[in-house]
Write a protein that holds these residues in place. Structure first.
Motif: not given
Length: 258
Positions: A188-209
């Motif tokens: 992702x490119x550089x953010x421009x969120x308002x002061x005190x706000x953050x780009x927030x996410x939860x990352x999870x990964x899935x697999x195959x054997x």
């Protein structure tokens, strides 16, 4: 926490959307979680101070791997993701026998603070602790309240084979399921969120054997912008060798951050 009934009632449409998406398979699901529970979870998320290990190719990005300890709602979300019920849904949508890593190695809660960015990259392919687990999917739940396009930080995806690309908005309660492959760049490119706000996410990964390895195991492959410094480009070029050498002697920092 996850809206299982909605997913199960729309499996055919979700599968078609995923498999036919361009530039490579991915799926966007809005209202992925029960809104009231996710609102409560969001209210408990603190400002993070553990800087990302991607510091050379990211800016002002922070993370917490064990996010389930923050509040009961996030524990419920964590458990839902690694449940057999959800694994069956993922396997149907992707037409592959996929499963979420129950320990979420390398994943977690991510916060991008002021002027945060993440260079385009390919993720590691084989699980460092389970050598025959092939990484099939990134699952990214976004927690950006009242997000607007001018805040930037949308998920950029690009097919390394064709150079086709797209950018996906990242509002609150949006799940993006993205194929991991030797050609599926994202960042992702550089953010421009308002002061005190953050780009927030939860990352999870899935697999195959995999019964036999189909690719050479790699760590992250980085693709800095054309105007990046010479030093950064050289680091990207040699990153796999440097990380593998470091891990051989000192072990994986990612593995220790659980």
């Amino acid at each position: 926490m996850i809206r299982f009934d909605y997913l199960e009632q729309n499996l055919e449409n979700l599968r078609i959307q995923y498999l036919t998406a361009q530039p490579f398979p991915h799926l966007v699901i809005d209202e992925f979680c029960e809104t009231e529970k996710l609102e409560r979870a969001y209210a408990h998320i603190p400002e993070l101070n553990n800087k990302s290990r991607d510091y050379a190719f990211a800016n002002n990005k922070f993370e917490k791997s064990n996010y389930k300890e923050i509040c009961p709602e996030l524990k419920e979300f964590y458990d839902d993701l690694s449940s057999e019920r959800f694994n069956k849904i993922l396997s149907f949508i992707t037409a592959k026998k996929t499963f979420v890593d129950p320990k979420n190695f390398g994943g977690g809660l991510h916060q991008g603070k002021k002027n945060s960015f993440l260079d385009m990259h390919l993720d590691f392919n084989y699980h460092p602790l389970h050598k025959n687990w092939y990484r099939e999917l990134n699952l990214l739940l976004y927690l950006n309240k009242d997000w607007k396009p001018e805040y930037k930080g949308g998920l950029r995806i690009k097919d390394l084979r064709t150079n086709e690309e797209a950018e996906i908005d990242v509002p609150f309660n949006r799940m993006i399921i993205q194929q991991c492959a030797p050609y599926s760049l994202h960042g992702y490119d550089m953010t421009n969120f308002p002061e005190g706000r953050y780009r927030t996410s939860i990352a999870t990964y899935a697999y195959q054997v995999h019964e036999r390895l189909i690719e050479t195991p790699r760590t992250t492959d980085w693709f800095p912008k054309d105007d990046a410094s010479f030093l950064k480009k050289q680091l990207a070029k040699n990153y796999n060798f440097l990380v593998q050498t470091k891990n051989k002697f000192f072990g994986s920092a990612t593995a220790k951050n659980q």
